[in-house]
Design an enzyme around this catalytic site. Structure first.
Site, PDB file in Angstrom:
ATOM      1  N   ASP A 233       1.209  -1.072  -0.269  1.00  0.00           N
ATOM      2  CA  ASP A 233       0.004  -0.233   0.148  1.00  0.00           C
ATOM      3  C   ASP A 233       1.183   1.339   0.105  1.00  0.00           C
ATOM      4  OD1 ASP A 233      -1.808  -1.175   0.041  1.00  0.00           O
ATOM      5  OD2 ASP A 233      -2.091  -1.486   2.375  1.00  0.00           O
ATOM      6  N   GLU A 236      -2.187   5.116   1.381  1.00  0.00           N
ATOM      7  CA  GLU A 236      -4.683   5.012   1.504  1.00  0.00           C
ATOM      8  C   GLU A 236      -4.426   6.275   2.167  1.00  0.00           C
ATOM      9  OE1 GLU A 236      -6.019   1.145   1.581  1.00  0.00           O
ATOM     10  OE2 GLU A 236      -4.216   0.361   3.201  1.00  0.00           O
ATOM     11  N   HIS A 247       2.269  -4.958   3.121  1.00  0.00           N
ATOM     12  CA  HIS A 247       1.228  -6.762   3.541  1.00  0.00           C
ATOM     13  C   HIS A 247       1.902  -7.840   3.039  1.00  0.00           C
ATOM     14  CE1 HIS A 247      -2.425  -4.739   4.741  1.00  0.00           C
ATOM     15  NE2 HIS A 247      -2.643  -3.133   4.375  1.00  0.00           N
TER      16      HIS A 247
END
Ligand SMILES: *[C@@H]1O[C@H](CO)[C@@H](O)[C@H](O)[C@H]1NC(C)=O
Ligand SMILES: *[C@@H]1O[C@H](CO)[C@@H](O)[C@H](O)[C@H]1NC(C)=O
Ligand SMILES: *[C@@H]1O[C@H](CO)[C@@H](O)[C@H](O)[C@H]1NC(C)=O
Length: 456
Positions: A233, A236, A247
């Site tokens: 990511d 976000e 992740h």
């Protein structure tokens, strides 16, 4: 992503999807130019760039006809008695990007609108950057820098304008799963670190078996199967809070899951790390860094630079640090430094930062348990697909990004406060009703060697 079990919040009354190809609407990918850079001031335009809408948002109907395979949040039992028959019977059709989904491009800019009213009401969208008409662009991020401009001045609490990388198959899965005839041209093959089970077709098979309609989302549900993969990511965010978060997974490449591999009972038992190791400036103790009128002023456009540093400054090395820089109004703004008692003033994601953050906040270190930066590095070496989306959150109201979370925790305890949004904000019904015109604009994507994609 965080607890986005029901990320797919599209809302097309007459919509469903499939693995064959429908021909009621021509599929024309909106063009989006972006640049590859090799040295300061030396960038080249990739003029064949385009975006494709994810298959989950598309109308799916019987092959050659107009009968829905999926309506609201349920499957048609006749066309879909089981997953394999369903994938044979059902075709996924082309998309009217602007009219139905609120997705438009202009030169190097992509606008994603939140709610679009056409014959039906559509909520949010998810698109992928394409290399050609049938393949996603694959980014090898190690020892590279990825940069874009973003305008999220019209993106309030509870909505997430996301830009990230997932380890999807570049062809959408058609070569590994020949039952999938649609492929990347129709946006198939999505996966992420939440192992989402709301994906309607996985590995060429409909996810209709065990399908449970969502209690809160009239357009989504979950099946027996999930789709897992490494996820980086990069961004976000809304106008209140922002985070960047690797992740990792304990699997390599897009992998379907069933049962506890999808972390159904226990959050940390799945194939991937659902929490990640997040750097959110507010959560890390600097509350006046990011937001309207702040150091990074979200009331107007700014540039987001992310550097994927390796142990030996080579693309053959392993990921050792993820660095963030902002540029706004010609000014380079270094990332905020951690200001949490007991933690060093880290300003980037490293293994030491992650371990220290998890320990200090009392969070489970599922990041390291799933291989940490080393496994993220393997995915980056292999190549990852660029995803851009706008979404609201039926599972946790986006409070993990922009408010105090979890609900009930002491907000003065380090790690709980993530932004200034109220804990009552972020309810999808309210957000969709009150701010349907919310939008995010991503533009001027640049990719290249470290230091090559921006100037002061
Ligand atoms: C990598 O480059 C950085 C910045 O130029 C430098 O500080 C560091 O020492 C280099 N590391 C190695 C292992 O060469
Ligand atoms: C960088 O390190 C990796 C191992 O981490 C090694 O395989 C590779 O050869 C190194 N590259 C250079 C250019 O030193
Ligand atoms: C890292 O990923 C590999 C697959 O690429 C897997 O075998 C290994 O178990 C993972 N590491 C951890 C700690 O999960």
């Amino acid at each position: 992503m965080f607890p986005k079990i029901s990320l797919i919040t599209f809302s097309l009354v007459a919509v469903a999807l499939g693995q064959q190809i429908g021909t009621n609407q021509a599929e024309t990918h909106p063009k989006l130019t972006w640049q590859t850079c090799t040295g300061t001031g030396s960038c080249q335009a990739n003029s064949n760039g385009a975006v494709v809408l994810d298959a989950n948002w598309r109308w799916t109907h019987n092959v050659g006809g107009f009968t829905n395979c999926y309506t609201g949040n349920t499957w048609d039992n006749t066309l879909c008695p089981d997953g394999e028959t369903c994938a044979t019977n059902c075709a996924v059709d082309g998309a009217d990007y602007a009219g139905t989904y609120g997705i438009t491009t202009s030169g190097n800019a992509l606008t994603l609108k939140f709610v679009t009213f056409a014959q039906q009401k559509n909520i949010g969208s998810r698109v992928y950057l394409m290399a050609d008409d049938t393949h996603y662009e694959s980014f090898q991020l190690l020892n590279k820098e990825f940069t874009f401009d973003v305008d999220l001045s019209q993106l309030p609490c509870g909505i997430n304008g996301a830009l990230y990388f997932s380890e999807m198959d570049a062809d959408g899965g058609v070569s590994r799963f020949p039952a999938n005839k649609a492929g990347a041209k129709y946006g198939t093959g999505y996966c992420d670190s939440q192992c989402p089970r709301d994906i309607k077709f996985i590995n060429g098979v409909a996810n209709s078996e065990g399908w449970v309609p969502s209690p809160s989302d009239p357009n989504a549900g979950t099946g027996n199967t999930g789709s897992c993969c490494n996820e980086m990511d990069v961004w976000e965010a809304n106008s209140v809070s922002a985070a960047f978060t690797p992740h990792p997974c304990s699997v390599d490449g897009q992998t379907s899951c069933t049962g506890e591999d999808c972390a159904i009972q226990s959050r940390f038992d799945g194939l991937c790390d659902p929490d990640g190791c997040d750097f959110n400036s507010f959560r890390m103790g600097v509350q006046d860094f990011y937001g309207k009128g702040m150091t990074v002023d979200t009331s107007s456009k700014f540039t987001v630079v992310t550097q994927f540093v390796t142990n030996n400054n080579s693309t053959s090395g392993t990921l050792s640090e993820i660095r963030r820089i902002y540029v706004q109004n010609g000014r380079v703004i270094q990332n905020s430094k951690v200001n949490i008692p007991g933690m060093q003033p880290f300003d980037s994601v490293t293994t030491d930062f992650c371990t220290s953050q998890k320990t200090t906040f009392g969070d489970t270190n599922s990041f390291q348990q799933h291989g940490g930066l080393a496994n993220m590095s393997k995915a980056m070496a292999k190549g990852m697909v660029l995803v851009m989306s706008i979404w609201d959150d039926h599972a946790a109201q986006m409070l993990w990004l922009d408010s105090d979370y979890p609900i009930g925790a002491d907000a003065t305890k380090p790690g709980v406060a993530r932004g200034t949004c109220a804990q009552s904000s972020g309810d999808p019904v309210t957000v969709e009703g009150q701010t349907p015109n919310a939008q995010v604009v991503f533009s001027n994507i640049r990719f290249g060697s470290i230091g090559s994609t921006f100037t002061a």
